[in-house]
Design an enzyme around this catalytic site. Structure first.
Site, PDB file in Angstrom:
ATOM      1  N   TYR A  68      72.563  62.140  25.521  1.00 12.75           N
ATOM      2  CA  TYR A  68      71.540  63.131  26.129  1.00 12.75           C
ATOM      3  C   TYR A  68      73.091  64.313  26.661  1.00 12.75           C
ATOM      4  O   TYR A  68      72.489  65.427  26.426  1.00 12.75           O
ATOM      5  CB  TYR A  68      71.098  62.782  27.368  1.00 12.75           C
ATOM      6  CG  TYR A  68      70.074  63.562  27.967  1.00 12.75           C
ATOM      7  CD1 TYR A  68      68.921  64.057  27.346  1.00 12.75           C
ATOM      8  CD2 TYR A  68      70.151  64.309  29.163  1.00 12.75           C
ATOM      9  CE1 TYR A  68      68.098  65.004  27.746  1.00 12.75           C
ATOM     10  CE2 TYR A  68      69.449  65.033  29.727  1.00 12.75           C
ATOM     11  CZ  TYR A  68      68.208  65.520  28.930  1.00 12.75           C
ATOM     12  OH  TYR A  68      67.467  66.562  29.777  1.00 12.75           O
ATOM     13  N   LYS A  91      72.753  67.963  24.817  1.00 15.26           N
ATOM     14  CA  LYS A  91      72.413  69.197  25.726  1.00 15.26           C
ATOM     15  C   LYS A  91      73.664  70.142  25.858  1.00 15.26           C
ATOM     16  O   LYS A  91      73.610  71.247  25.996  1.00 15.26           O
ATOM     17  CB  LYS A  91      72.222  68.819  27.178  1.00 15.26           C
ATOM     18  CG  LYS A  91      70.631  67.947  27.308  1.00 15.26           C
ATOM     19  CD  LYS A  91      69.520  68.883  26.613  1.00 15.26           C
ATOM     20  CE  LYS A  91      68.306  68.480  26.916  1.00 15.26           C
ATOM     21  NZ  LYS A  91      67.310  69.459  26.133  1.00 15.26           N
TER      22      LYS A  91
END
Ligand SMILES: NC(=O)c1ccc[n+]([C@@H]2O[C@H](COP(=O)([O-])OP(=O)(O)OC[C@H]3O[C@@H](n4cnc5c(N)ncnc54)[C@H](O)[C@@H]3O)[C@@H](O)[C@H]2O)c1
Length: 255
Positions: free
Chosen positions: A159, A163
């Site tokens: 993640y 990002k």
């Protein structure tokens, strides 16, 4: 409440039948934009979708929903083409859909790696490919991508990687798509309304997060949505390629 600074504009918000995307879609409507909302085609969110369409329309603008799985490039393409066909254009694109996984790499299933990267990051490239030509032809466009505080730490696995990638593609695309189109990103810290999900994995996360924040608070969905909508208004006309942290200062680096 707000001036209709986005009157006549059309916005497409992905992952928007509920949660932050839904609040963002309604915020854009309150600024006068008509809105296309997207999400997965799931029976359990149909009611939320229909209620959101009603709330958006109550701002005096038009709204429609296009279900598509943004891990699938064919579905991204057809969503974009349908949105452009429905309203004749898309002026504002909010790449909000962004699944989460903090599985350790050594035990992570490959399909999780692919899904997190594809929906958070690859979709930014694929939506831009379809929508930027229309924005440029109309002489104006605004893209807002969703990063996260996880981009600044190195224990949030795939993640965090996705990002951080969002921040880089935001700068790269900004170089490519001017002068008509700006591309910016927003990096929220932990959102207050989503805290219960995190507390199931890490019961002291909220307390630790607030202790790091000089403002001793968490950001709300409405506050993030306000920043996203603001990035599409004239106040940000000369801002492109930036990622704005909205995290009450929690991510200020210290040693
Ligand atoms: N919640 C937080 O605390 C937080 C913090 C920082 C950044 N963010 C980012 O903000 C964005 C929204 O966060 P949220 O918590 O509202 O997200 P969420 O996990 O609640 O998901 C929002 C919507 O995206 C949809 N979605 C998931 N996969 C999809 C796909 N393949 N195609 C289409 N739609 C899909 C979901 O069905 C859901 O309705 C995400 O990009 C997230 O990474 C969230």
């Amino acid at each position: 409440m707000t001036e209709k600074l986005l009157k006549g504009k059309v916005a497409l918000v992905t992952g928007a039948y509920r949660n932050l995307g839904a609040v963002t879609a309604e915020m854009l409507a309150s600024y006068g934009a008509s809105v296309v909302i997207n999400d997965l085609d799931l029976p359990e969110i149909e009611k939320q979708r229909d209620q959101l369409l009603d709330r958006i329309r109550s701002h005096g603008v038009q709204a429609t929903a296009i279900s598509a799985d943004l891990s699938r490039s064919d579905q991204i393409r057809s969503m974009c083409l349908s949105a452009i066909k429905y309203f004749g254009k898309v002026d504002i694109l909010v790449n909000n859909a962004g699944p989460f996984s903090m599985d350790p790499y050594l035990t992570m299933k490959e399909e999780i790696y692919d899904r997190v990267m594809d929906v958070n990051l690859k979709a930014v490239y694929l939506t831009a490919k379809e929508i930027v030509p229309v924005m440029k032809a109309n002489g104006w466009g605004r893209i807002v991508n969703m990063s996260a505080g996880s981009a600044y730490v190195r224990n949030h696995s795939i993640y965090g990687l996705a990002k951080l990638g969002v921040q880089i593609i935001t700068e790269e695309l900004a170089l490519e798509v001017g002068p008509e189109v700006t591309v910016n990103a927003v990096a929220p810290g932990q959102i207050y309304e989503s805290l219960p999900e995190i507390l199931e994995i890490d019961p002291t996360f909220g307390e630790r997060y607030m202790a790091r924040s000089p403002l001793k608070t968490l950001v709300t969905r409405k506050e993030v949505a306000l920043l996203i909508a603001s990035l599409c208004t004239p106040a940000y006309d000369k801002v492109t390629g930036v990622t704005l942290k909205i995290d009450a200062g929690a991510e200020i680096w210290r040693f």
